[in-house]
Each structure stands twice: as structure tokens, then as C-alpha cells.
Scaffold this motif. Structure first.
Motif, PDB file in Angstrom:
ATOM      1  N   MET A   1      29.940  19.803  16.814  1.00  0.00           N
ATOM      2  CA  MET A   1      30.397  20.847  15.890  1.00  0.00           C
ATOM      3  C   MET A   1      29.958  20.564  14.531  1.00  0.00           C
ATOM      4  O   MET A   1      29.566  21.145  13.729  1.00  0.00           O
ATOM      5  N   SER A   2      30.459  19.166  14.251  1.00  0.00           N
ATOM      6  CA  SER A   2      30.072  18.713  13.016  1.00  0.00           C
ATOM      7  C   SER A   2      28.502  18.834  12.443  1.00  0.00           C
ATOM      8  O   SER A   2      28.478  19.040  11.549  1.00  0.00           O
ATOM      9  N   THR A   3      27.654  18.609  13.602  1.00  0.00           N
ATOM     10  CA  THR A   3      26.439  18.438  13.091  1.00  0.00           C
ATOM     11  C   THR A   3      25.966  19.920  12.864  1.00  0.00           C
ATOM     12  O   THR A   3      25.326  20.027  12.048  1.00  0.00           O
ATOM     13  N   ILE A   4      26.410  20.705  13.565  1.00  0.00           N
ATOM     14  CA  ILE A   4      25.993  22.390  13.066  1.00  0.00           C
ATOM     15  C   ILE A   4      26.647  22.599  12.082  1.00  0.00           C
ATOM     16  O   ILE A   4      25.832  23.271  11.144  1.00  0.00           O
ATOM     17  N   PHE A   5      27.718  22.430  11.675  1.00  0.00           N
ATOM     18  CA  PHE A   5      28.270  22.517  10.181  1.00  0.00           C
ATOM     19  C   PHE A   5      27.474  22.056   9.229  1.00  0.00           C
ATOM     20  O   PHE A   5      27.253  22.380   8.178  1.00  0.00           O
ATOM     21  N   ALA A   6      26.960  20.650   9.516  1.00  0.00           N
ATOM     22  CA  ALA A   6      26.484  19.972   8.636  1.00  0.00           C
ATOM     23  C   ALA A   6      25.025  20.630   8.151  1.00  0.00           C
ATOM     24  O   ALA A   6      24.355  20.352   7.135  1.00  0.00           O
ATOM     25  N   ASN A   7      24.236  21.191   9.148  1.00  0.00           N
ATOM     26  CA  ASN A   7      23.012  21.847   9.137  1.00  0.00           C
ATOM     27  C   ASN A   7      23.200  23.358   8.573  1.00  0.00           C
ATOM     28  O   ASN A   7      22.141  23.803   7.894  1.00  0.00           O
ATOM     29  N   ILE A   8      24.115  24.117   8.879  1.00  0.00           N
ATOM     30  CA  ILE A   8      24.243  25.386   8.557  1.00  0.00           C
ATOM     31  C   ILE A   8      24.140  25.700   7.307  1.00  0.00           C
ATOM     32  O   ILE A   8      23.525  26.814   6.717  1.00  0.00           O
ATOM     33  N   LYS A   9      24.677  24.915   6.207  1.00  0.00           N
ATOM     34  CA  LYS A   9      24.432  25.085   4.898  1.00  0.00           C
ATOM     35  C   LYS A   9      23.320  25.138   4.513  1.00  0.00           C
ATOM     36  O   LYS A   9      22.704  25.853   3.236  1.00  0.00           O
ATOM     37  N   TYR A  10      22.086  24.771   5.159  1.00  0.00           N
ATOM     38  CA  TYR A  10      20.571  24.813   4.707  1.00  0.00           C
ATOM     39  C   TYR A  10      20.216  26.210   5.053  1.00  0.00           C
ATOM     40  O   TYR A  10      19.084  26.206   4.546  1.00  0.00           O
ATOM     41  N   LEU A  11      20.890  26.850   5.591  1.00  0.00           N
ATOM     42  CA  LEU A  11      20.330  28.048   5.749  1.00  0.00           C
ATOM     43  C   LEU A  11      20.904  29.284   4.767  1.00  0.00           C
ATOM     44  O   LEU A  11      20.245  30.419   4.778  1.00  0.00           O
ATOM     45  N   LEU A  12      21.665  28.851   3.966  1.00  0.00           N
ATOM     46  CA  LEU A  12      22.309  29.684   3.007  1.00  0.00           C
ATOM     47  C   LEU A  12      21.371  30.356   2.040  1.00  0.00           C
ATOM     48  O   LEU A  12      21.184  31.617   1.974  1.00  0.00           O
ATOM     49  N   ALA A  13      20.319  29.559   1.235  1.00  0.00           N
ATOM     50  CA  ALA A  13      19.294  30.054   0.666  1.00  0.00           C
ATOM     51  C   ALA A  13      18.592  30.979   1.319  1.00  0.00           C
ATOM     52  O   ALA A  13      17.814  32.201   0.802  1.00  0.00           O
ATOM     53  N   PRO A  14      17.769  30.475   2.314  1.00  0.00           N
ATOM     54  CA  PRO A  14      16.811  31.334   3.211  1.00  0.00           C
ATOM     55  C   PRO A  14      17.219  32.540   3.457  1.00  0.00           C
ATOM     56  O   PRO A  14      16.710  33.766   3.518  1.00  0.00           O
ATOM     57  N   VAL A  15      18.418  32.742   4.084  1.00  0.00           N
ATOM     58  CA  VAL A  15      19.152  34.090   4.468  1.00  0.00           C
ATOM     59  C   VAL A  15      19.293  34.855   3.229  1.00  0.00           C
ATOM     60  O   VAL A  15      18.828  35.997   3.312  1.00  0.00           O
ATOM     61  N   LEU A  16      19.844  34.507   2.150  1.00  0.00           N
ATOM     62  CA  LEU A  16      19.985  35.326   0.969  1.00  0.00           C
ATOM     63  C   LEU A  16      18.488  35.697   0.467  1.00  0.00           C
ATOM     64  O   LEU A  16      18.372  36.762   0.092  1.00  0.00           O
ATOM     65  N   ILE A  17      17.430  34.902   0.414  1.00  0.00           N
ATOM     66  CA  ILE A  17      16.243  35.290   0.074  1.00  0.00           C
ATOM     67  C   ILE A  17      15.485  36.322   0.944  1.00  0.00           C
ATOM     68  O   ILE A  17      15.049  37.381   0.640  1.00  0.00           O
ATOM     69  N   LEU A  18      15.791  36.250   2.345  1.00  0.00           N
ATOM     70  CA  LEU A  18      15.262  37.203   3.124  1.00  0.00           C
ATOM     71  C   LEU A  18      16.268  38.615   3.045  1.00  0.00           C
ATOM     72  O   LEU A  18      15.303  39.486   3.324  1.00  0.00           O
ATOM     73  N   VAL A  19      17.206  38.443   2.788  1.00  0.00           N
ATOM     74  CA  VAL A  19      18.122  39.981   2.382  1.00  0.00           C
ATOM     75  C   VAL A  19      17.480  40.394   1.221  1.00  0.00           C
ATOM     76  O   VAL A  19      17.456  41.653   1.242  1.00  0.00           O
ATOM     77  N   THR A  20      17.367  39.576   0.238  1.00  0.00           N
ATOM     78  CA  THR A  20      16.630  40.085  -0.935  1.00  0.00           C
ATOM     79  C   THR A  20      15.347  40.746  -0.810  1.00  0.00           C
ATOM     80  O   THR A  20      14.944  41.737  -1.221  1.00  0.00           O
ATOM     81  N   PHE A  21      14.432  40.017  -0.224  1.00  0.00           N
ATOM     82  CA  PHE A  21      13.153  40.557   0.416  1.00  0.00           C
ATOM     83  C   PHE A  21      13.366  41.963   0.967  1.00  0.00           C
ATOM     84  O   PHE A  21      12.780  42.706   0.411  1.00  0.00           O
ATOM     85  N   ALA A  22      14.184  42.218   1.984  1.00  0.00           N
ATOM     86  CA  ALA A  22      14.518  43.477   2.616  1.00  0.00           C
ATOM     87  C   ALA A  22      14.866  44.312   1.466  1.00  0.00           C
ATOM     88  O   ALA A  22      14.703  45.483   1.761  1.00  0.00           O
ATOM     89  N   GLY A  23      15.762  44.097   0.550  1.00  0.00           N
ATOM     90  CA  GLY A  23      16.261  44.840  -0.358  1.00  0.00           C
ATOM     91  C   GLY A  23      15.210  45.327  -1.201  1.00  0.00           C
ATOM     92  O   GLY A  23      15.119  46.583  -1.694  1.00  0.00           O
TER      93      GLY A  23
END
Length: 180
Positions: A1-23
Motif C-alpha cells: 500500500m505504501s508503494t501505491i501511495f508513494a507513486n499516486i502523487k505523481y498522477l496529480l498533475a497529469p489528471v488535472l491537465i487532462l481535465v483542463t484539456f477536456a474543459g
């Protein structure tokens, strides 16, 4: 679980950018989505930083984050930034050519997609794109420390922000002088 949590933060910017693209693609009030997401991203990043800092390293201080996953995210951002720029260019073209602002379709029967864009919403699309295209500087900076293919990707990513020269200046000036 710690490995997943350590990696998930690197998806914050890509997700926000893709949602902005959709907007930006959707137009209308959704063109302002990137401006709102900037503040949402700051709050989420602050919370994640406090939560993740304790579980990102093992007992010996070695990171639990996956370098392969981080590299995959960095390399995949170039096409995302290109798409974001194209979405804005398409909106500018629609505004300049006088496309009528009307709902032409919907996404998931919820989000209306407009053909044209108003001047106010074009400002929102420009701000949204500028905020999140500027994040390309971070990805380009990190890739500029590498040689070969990564350096080429960093130059292209930085060029989208108008700073392709930074790759050389940073590595061959700043790091040489800083290490002296």
C-alpha cells in the motif's frame, strides 16, 4: 500500500491537465476549469505531501516510489501538452472565424460541448491552458538532466513553454557553476 501511495502523487498533475484539456474542448464555462483546478491542485498537493511524506521511504530512507513509473509519467506528458496546445488553438480559431456559440453535443449526457467560444470563455481557456502548460517546465527540467532521447523530449516539452534554451543553459551553466 505504501508503494501505491508513494507513486499516486505523481498522477496529480497529469489528471488535472487532462481535465483542463477536456474543459477547453468542451468550451463554455468549462473553459475556466483549469483556473479553478489550480487551487484544487494546491490543496490536494498540500494534503498529499503531509500524508505521503511519512510513507514514502522505508526504514533505511530509500524511496518506495517507482523510478520506472515516474519516468513513464514524465515521457507521456509531452503528447498531453501538445494536445492541450491544440485544444487552445482550436478554440482561438473558432473565436476568430466567428463560429456560433451553440451546444453541438454532450459528454455522458451531462457536459454540453459548444462549437464556438465567447471572448470571456476564450480568456478562461487561455488562462487554463497557460497555467497547466507551464507545468511542462517542471517535466522538461527534470528530463534535461538526462542524455539522449530524454534530452530531446525535454527540449520539445520546454519549447511548448517557450523555453527550449533552458535545457542547455541549466545543465551546462547552472550545474557546472553550482558544482564548482
Amino acid at each position: 500500500m505504501s508503494t501505491i501511495f508513494a507513486n499516486i502523487k505523481y498522477l496529480l498533475a497529469p489528471v488535472l491537465i487532462l481535465v483542463t484539456f477536456a474543459g477547453v474542448l468542451a468550451g463554455g464555462i468549462f473553459a475556466w476549469l483549469g483556473v479553478a483546478l489550480l487551487f484544487v491542485g494546491i490543496v490536494i498537493d498540500t494534503v498529499l505531501k503531509k500524508q505521503a511524506s511519512s510513507v514514502m521511504h522505508n526504514q533505511e530512507g530509500v524511496t518506495l516510489a517507482s523510478p520506472g513509473f515516474q519516468n513513464l509519467v514524465m515521457y507521456s506528458m509531452l503528447p498531453v501538452f501538445v494536445l492541450l496546445q491544440f485544444a487552445l488553438a482550436w478554440r482561438v480559431y473558432g473565436y476568430m472565424s466567428g463560429l456560433p456559440v451553440e451546444v453541438t453535443s454532450t459528454w455522458l449526457s451531462l457536459i454540453p460541448i459548444t462549437s464556438g467560444i465567447t471572448g470571456v470563455d476564450l480568456i478562461g481557456a487561455t488562462l487554463s491552458t497557460g497555467i497547466f502548460a507551464g507545468i511542462g517546465i517542471i517535466y522538461g527540467h527534470e528530463l534535461s538532466h538526462c542524455k539522449g532521447f530524454a534530452f530531446i523530449i525535454s527540449r520539445m516539452t520546454m519549447a511548448l513553454s517557450g523555453s527550449a534554451h533552458f535545457c542547455y543553459a541549466h545543465v551546462y551553466n547552472h550545474h557546472l557553476e553550482l558544482a564548482s
